[in-house]
Design a protein around this motif. Sequence first.
Motif, PDB file in Angstrom:
ATOM      1  N   HIS A  87     -76.271 -19.530 101.056  1.00 53.93           N
ATOM      2  CA  HIS A  87     -77.625 -20.119 100.997  1.00 53.93           C
ATOM      3  C   HIS A  87     -78.379 -19.613  99.768  1.00 53.93           C
ATOM      4  O   HIS A  87     -78.971 -20.394  99.014  1.00 53.93           O
ATOM      5  CB  HIS A  87     -78.391 -19.789 102.280  1.00 53.93           C
ATOM      6  N   GLN A  88     -78.358 -18.294  99.551  1.00 48.60           N
ATOM      7  CA  GLN A  88     -79.075 -17.705  98.424  1.00 48.60           C
ATOM      8  C   GLN A  88     -78.423 -18.094  97.097  1.00 48.60           C
ATOM      9  O   GLN A  88     -79.114 -18.380  96.115  1.00 48.60           O
ATOM     10  CB  GLN A  88     -79.130 -16.185  98.559  1.00 48.60           C
ATOM     11  N   SER A  93     -81.400 -21.102  97.637  1.00 48.51           N
ATOM     12  CA  SER A  93     -82.266 -21.002  98.822  1.00 48.51           C
ATOM     13  C   SER A  93     -83.015 -22.316  99.045  1.00 48.51           C
ATOM     14  O   SER A  93     -84.228 -22.332  99.262  1.00 48.51           O
ATOM     15  CB  SER A  93     -83.247 -19.839  98.699  1.00 48.51           C
TER      16      SER A  93
END
Length: 195
Positions: free
Chosen positions: A39-40, A44
């Motif tokens: 995700h990061q 994000s």
Amino acid sequence: MSLRSNLASALLLLAALTVLTGLGYPLLLTAVAQLAFPHQAGGSLLMDASGRVRGSELIGQSFTSPRYFHPRPSAAGEGGYDPLASGGSNLAPTNQRWLTLVAQRTAQYRQENALSPGQAVPADAVTASGSGLDPDISLENALLQVPRVARARGVPQARLRNLVLQHARGRQLWILGEPRVNVVELNSALDRLGG
């Protein structure tokens, strides 16, 4: 002969280090990041129900409609919130231009949120962050905006207050900063809530 030998060795070492540090190391870090923190590593990104990208939880956006919670002001770029022009205003707290701007923002915030003239306004509601792209506002700021958003959406204030508290984040490491709310995430949840 020695110069030619040293030059060949130096060029070979340059090529090897370029491949190792310019290609190998970044590719390895990218692969590890994608596996450990997908995700990061992907920015994000926040998606809506249809899978469209709404923004990033790391970068503030401009919301001006009374139907949304407003972020803190931005000094990034001409119109603010420009991720390519991240930065503060660099105006000192004693600068007359800054004082005038803060006074205007305070009056506007009070008017938008129907606050009394003597009621305190949170600092993050009238001052830009150092990057100009801070996605968070203080919990106090978010709660002061609840009545305005509730009126504009025709939603009970208690329901919106609960939504804000659900999206509140505590201090980092229990001591750093203040409780805060990510405005992009909160407004995305607000759209899912309806009204």
